[in-house]
Design an enzyme around this catalytic site. Sequence first.
Site, PDB file in Angstrom:
ATOM      1  N   TYR A   1       3.190  -6.519 -10.383  1.00 16.53           N
ATOM      2  CA  TYR A   1       2.990  -6.146  -9.036  1.00 16.53           C
ATOM      3  C   TYR A   1       1.687  -6.363  -8.451  1.00 16.53           C
ATOM      4  O   TYR A   1       1.811  -6.828  -7.190  1.00 16.53           O
ATOM      5  CB  TYR A   1       3.366  -4.501  -8.968  1.00 16.53           C
ATOM      6  CG  TYR A   1       3.117  -3.991  -7.697  1.00 16.53           C
ATOM      7  CD1 TYR A   1       4.380  -3.942  -6.707  1.00 16.53           C
ATOM      8  CD2 TYR A   1       1.996  -3.000  -7.213  1.00 16.53           C
ATOM      9  CE1 TYR A   1       4.124  -3.380  -5.607  1.00 16.53           C
ATOM     10  CE2 TYR A   1       1.952  -2.753  -5.982  1.00 16.53           C
ATOM     11  CZ  TYR A   1       3.130  -2.691  -5.045  1.00 16.53           C
ATOM     12  OH  TYR A   1       3.125  -2.007  -3.842  1.00 16.53           O
TER      13      TYR A   1
ATOM     14  N   SER B   1      -1.505  -4.286  -1.365  1.00 17.52           N
ATOM     15  CA  SER B   1      -1.862  -3.055  -1.969  1.00 17.52           C
ATOM     16  C   SER B   1      -3.139  -3.193  -2.517  1.00 17.52           C
ATOM     17  O   SER B   1      -4.019  -3.988  -2.834  1.00 17.52           O
ATOM     18  CB  SER B   1      -1.102  -2.975  -3.101  1.00 17.52           C
ATOM     19  OG  SER B   1      -1.190  -1.785  -3.925  1.00 17.52           O
TER      20      SER B   1
HETATM   21  P1  NDP Z   1       9.937   2.063   0.217  1.00 18.94           P
HETATM   22  O1  NDP Z   1      10.768   2.072  -1.261  1.00 18.94           O
HETATM   23  O2  NDP Z   1      10.251   3.441   0.782  1.00 18.94           O
HETATM   24  O3  NDP Z   1      10.340   1.015   1.054  1.00 18.94           O
HETATM   25  C1  NDP Z   1      10.548  -0.389   0.415  1.00 18.94           C
HETATM   26  C2  NDP Z   1      11.545  -0.864   1.553  1.00 18.94           C
HETATM   27  O4  NDP Z   1      11.576  -2.426   1.026  1.00 18.94           O
HETATM   28  C3  NDP Z   1      12.799  -0.453   1.725  1.00 18.94           C
HETATM   29  O5  NDP Z   1      12.884  -0.345   3.262  1.00 18.94           O
HETATM   30  C4  NDP Z   1      13.642  -1.335   1.100  1.00 18.94           C
HETATM   31  O6  NDP Z   1      14.826  -1.529   1.957  1.00 18.94           O
HETATM   32  C5  NDP Z   1      13.148  -2.692   1.394  1.00 18.94           C
HETATM   33  N1  NDP Z   1      13.478  -3.754   0.285  1.00 18.94           N
HETATM   34  C6  NDP Z   1      13.480  -3.653  -1.198  1.00 18.94           C
HETATM   35  N2  NDP Z   1      14.002  -4.866  -1.409  1.00 18.94           N
HETATM   36  C7  NDP Z   1      14.131  -5.561  -0.430  1.00 18.94           C
HETATM   37  C8  NDP Z   1      15.116  -6.697  -0.477  1.00 18.94           C
HETATM   38  N3  NDP Z   1      15.380  -7.374  -1.569  1.00 18.94           N
HETATM   39  N4  NDP Z   1      15.577  -7.207   1.009  1.00 18.94           N
HETATM   40  C9  NDP Z   1      14.881  -6.407   1.893  1.00 18.94           C
HETATM   41  N5  NDP Z   1      14.335  -5.241   1.878  1.00 18.94           N
HETATM   42  C10 NDP Z   1      14.165  -4.633   0.613  1.00 18.94           C
HETATM   43  O7  NDP Z   1       8.517   1.856  -0.242  1.00 18.94           O
HETATM   44  P2  NDP Z   1       7.227   1.660   0.605  1.00 18.94           P
HETATM   45  O8  NDP Z   1       7.458   2.033   1.975  1.00 18.94           O
HETATM   46  O9  NDP Z   1       5.886   2.326  -0.006  1.00 18.94           O
HETATM   47  O10 NDP Z   1       6.966  -0.029   0.466  1.00 18.94           O
HETATM   48  C11 NDP Z   1       6.652  -0.700   1.682  1.00 18.94           C
HETATM   49  C12 NDP Z   1       5.665  -1.740   1.239  1.00 18.94           C
HETATM   50  O11 NDP Z   1       4.590  -1.116   1.224  1.00 18.94           O
HETATM   51  C13 NDP Z   1       6.104  -2.421  -0.178  1.00 18.94           C
HETATM   52  O12 NDP Z   1       5.690  -3.879   0.049  1.00 18.94           O
HETATM   53  C14 NDP Z   1       5.108  -1.925  -1.032  1.00 18.94           C
HETATM   54  O13 NDP Z   1       4.830  -2.676  -1.983  1.00 18.94           O
HETATM   55  C15 NDP Z   1       3.939  -1.604  -0.282  1.00 18.94           C
HETATM   56  N6  NDP Z   1       2.961  -0.514  -0.609  1.00 18.94           N
HETATM   57  C16 NDP Z   1       3.479   0.691  -1.049  1.00 18.94           C
HETATM   58  C17 NDP Z   1       2.342   1.541  -1.310  1.00 18.94           C
HETATM   59  C18 NDP Z   1       2.902   3.070  -1.687  1.00 18.94           C
HETATM   60  O14 NDP Z   1       2.162   3.778  -2.494  1.00 18.94           O
HETATM   61  N7  NDP Z   1       3.849   3.760  -1.243  1.00 18.94           N
HETATM   62  C19 NDP Z   1       0.983   1.152  -1.564  1.00 18.94           C
HETATM   63  C20 NDP Z   1       0.820  -0.133  -1.367  1.00 18.94           C
HETATM   64  C21 NDP Z   1       1.759  -0.931  -1.154  1.00 18.94           C
HETATM   65  P3  NDP Z   1      16.416  -1.510   1.301  1.00 18.94           P
HETATM   66  O15 NDP Z   1      16.365  -1.004  -0.316  1.00 18.94           O
HETATM   67  O16 NDP Z   1      17.427  -0.957   2.111  1.00 18.94           O
HETATM   68  O17 NDP Z   1      16.792  -3.019   1.234  1.00 18.94           O
END
Ligand code: NDP
Length: 246
Positions: free
Chosen positions: A155, A142
Amino acid sequence: MDGVAGKVVAITGASSGIGEATALELATRGAAVVLGARRTDRLDALAERIRAEGGRAETLDVDVTRRADLDRLVSRAVEAFDHLDVLVANAGIARVAPVCDLDVDDWDAMIDVNLRGVLHGIAAALPVFREQGRGHLVTTVSTSGLKIVPTQAVYAGTKNAVRTLLEALRQESTDGVLRTTSISPGFVRTELVDHVADPEQRAQAQKTMAELGIAPEAVARAIAFAVEQPDDVEIGELTIRPTTQN
Ligand code: NDP
């Protein structure tokens, strides 16, 4: 192997946001994708969509905080598609709040998912990559780890820990077997901040996302760019943020 077509890619956090967009982007370009997350109904719908468009997809119930789940994810890729070219360790959570609030459970949760979850992916994939003689590890870190801002300390700490981890792995892996890529997105319109517990913090974060955030497909294209490089080319770090983000 150049390009995306024919590669086998396992993706954690594929049920929404960046992971979902990445699965679609790579599958459309001819990769076989293995989708992991906890919301399997969403994974199954995504896999069905990919298959309906002629792509190849498998799904698996994966909680990245459980090491065995990552072993199962990697095994599923090898069983279904013979090998694993890329692990996109993307699953993540953001529980923004000032450190002074002492939301210790949220700290633990972020460490467990964002850091331990990636370590579990490395532990599962690395032996397979070594046996195959090639493999690629991609993580979504990030910009919050690059520009430190209030409310994102833990975070950002987890994301910078992963960045450090990948750089060390890179230096330890100059035998040509492993490629590592850290993708640093800025604000991206996803469900990420919808899970913030404090209503005020959540509303503020959602407002920023809605006003500034870029589409998750933009990050998916950046991941595809790293994946499509020939074996001797490693995209180490990529930052992708809204043009208007400060
Ligand atoms: P979302 O919340 O849309 O997606 C997060 C994903 O992580 C979901 O598919 C969720 O699936 C999964 N997840 C969460 N906890 C678990 C777990 N314990 N086991 C397996 N899967 C898990 O957010 P983003 O798409 O934005 O996030 C994706 C990545 O990008 C993250 O690492 C985030 O930190 C990073 N990021 C995002 C930014 C943004 O602005 N959106 C900026 C910078 C980085 P489920 O709940 O079905 O398990």
